[in-house]
Write a protein that holds these residues in place. Structure first.
Motif, short mmCIF file in Angstrom:
data_model
loop_
_atom_site.label_atom_id
_atom_site.label_comp_id
_atom_site.label_asym_id
_atom_site.label_seq_id
_atom_site.Cartn_x
_atom_site.Cartn_y
_atom_site.Cartn_z
N ARG A 181 -6.14 -1.25 8.88
CA ARG A 181 -6.89 -0.83 8.06
C ARG A 181 -7.10 -1.65 6.69
O ARG A 181 -8.17 -1.89 6.34
N SER A 206 -1.11 1.02 11.52
CA SER A 206 -2.35 1.75 11.56
C SER A 206 -3.08 1.11 9.96
O SER A 206 -3.80 0.76 10.05
N VAL A 207 -2.47 1.95 9.21
CA VAL A 207 -2.53 1.37 7.51
C VAL A 207 -2.38 -0.62 7.79
O VAL A 207 -3.95 -0.48 7.26
N SER A 229 0.91 5.85 -0.15
CA SER A 229 -0.53 6.86 -1.13
C SER A 229 0.98 8.05 -0.34
O SER A 229 2.01 8.35 -0.60
N ILE A 281 4.02 2.60 1.62
CA ILE A 281 3.64 2.23 3.71
C ILE A 281 4.11 0.94 3.84
O ILE A 281 4.40 0.83 5.09
N GLY A 290 3.58 1.70 9.91
CA GLY A 290 2.87 1.25 8.53
C GLY A 290 1.85 0.45 9.87
O GLY A 290 1.08 -0.59 9.27
N LEU A 323 -9.51 -0.32 3.84
CA LEU A 323 -8.32 0.57 3.05
C LEU A 323 -8.63 -0.61 2.03
O LEU A 323 -8.48 -1.80 2.52
N TYR A 372 0.47 -1.05 0.29
CA TYR A 372 0.11 -0.02 0.17
C TYR A 372 0.73 1.31 -0.12
O TYR A 372 1.97 1.40 0.64
#
Length: 240
Positions: free
Chosen positions: A51, A47-48, A17, A22, A45, A57, A15
């Motif tokens: 998600r 939290s990402v 951004s 990330i 990373g 996400l 992923y």
């Protein structure tokens, strides 16, 4: 009893951004049972990654898949509590009732289930208090009550005690242990080593968007297999 929605499998998930990577080529499986701690420094990373697991996400590449193919059931059987929970402009009780309404619980059952959930987190006495005037710790417990009311099979927790005082941290950790004891699979992100030891059964150590190590909690702290994990536990900065 319904079949488990787990395992959750990530295959070569990445992923980015604004062009910045990330999460990089993460492959792992989350299985039922022991609580899983995603450990790493701020900016690693975590939290990402959570998600992506939760479905908020979509990966830029790779796949995120559950054993259960009915995605409606997957959504109903998992919940996520964020570092800064969103409180609706209504009472604590009404916040939980709303979550039950969204989940399709019959109207006649919602208030009793909501009050039982508030009992579980020690907020029954604040049921009629506007949610937005509660303290930070109380709001986080209310977010956990919303999750508890839904009896999820999997609960994702993203740094749920960040910025809370020690007393509030203990209260939140007590609720998390109750979820674990009730059979909910806990997947929790934290950078707090003490909290990881108190709440985790296994550690997934994340650094710069990559899984560096995965191990049972005691093994991880006694004999980290990677230099990166050992340095993190000593408080050394990865860029120094």
């Amino acid at each position: 009893m319904s079949a488990s929605i787990l395992p959750l499998a990530l295959e070569n998930v990445s992923y980015a951004s604004n062009g910045q990577p990330i999460i990089s080529s993460v492959s792992l499986a989350i299985v039922a049972g022991p609580s899983t701690i995603i450990l790493g420094a701020n900016g690693a990373g975590k939290s990402v990654l959570m998600r992506l697991m939760h479905g908020l996400l979509a990966p830029a590449s790779g796949t995120v898949s559950w054993r259960e193919k009915d995605m409606g059931r997957v959504r109903r059987q998992q919940a996520m509590v964020f570092q800064r929970p969103v409180m609706l402009r209504r009472s604590a009780l009404a916040n939980v009732v709303y979550a039950l309404a969204v989940a399709g619980v019959p109207a006649g059952e919602r208030e009793a289930q909501a009050l039982a959930a508030l009992d579980e987190v020690g907020l029954r006495h604040l049921a009629q208090r506007p949610a937005r005037v509660l303290s930070g710790g109380e709001q986080q417990r209310l977010a956990l009550a919303r999750a508890w009311a839904l009896h999820p099979e999997v609960l994702f927790l993203d740094e749920p005690t960040a910025n809370l005082d020690p007393g509030a941290v203990r209260e939140i950790e007590t609720v998390i242990k109750a979820f674990d004891a009730a059979g909910t699979k806990i997947v929790m992100a934290t950078h707090n080593l003490g909290q990881a030891r108190r709440l985790g059964d296994e550690v997934i150590y994340l650094q710069a968007g990559r899984v560096m190590e995965r191990a049972p909690i005691e093994q991880f702290f006694a004999r980290p297999a990677t230099a990166e994990a050992a340095a993190f536990m000593k408080g050394e900065l990865p860029w120094v």
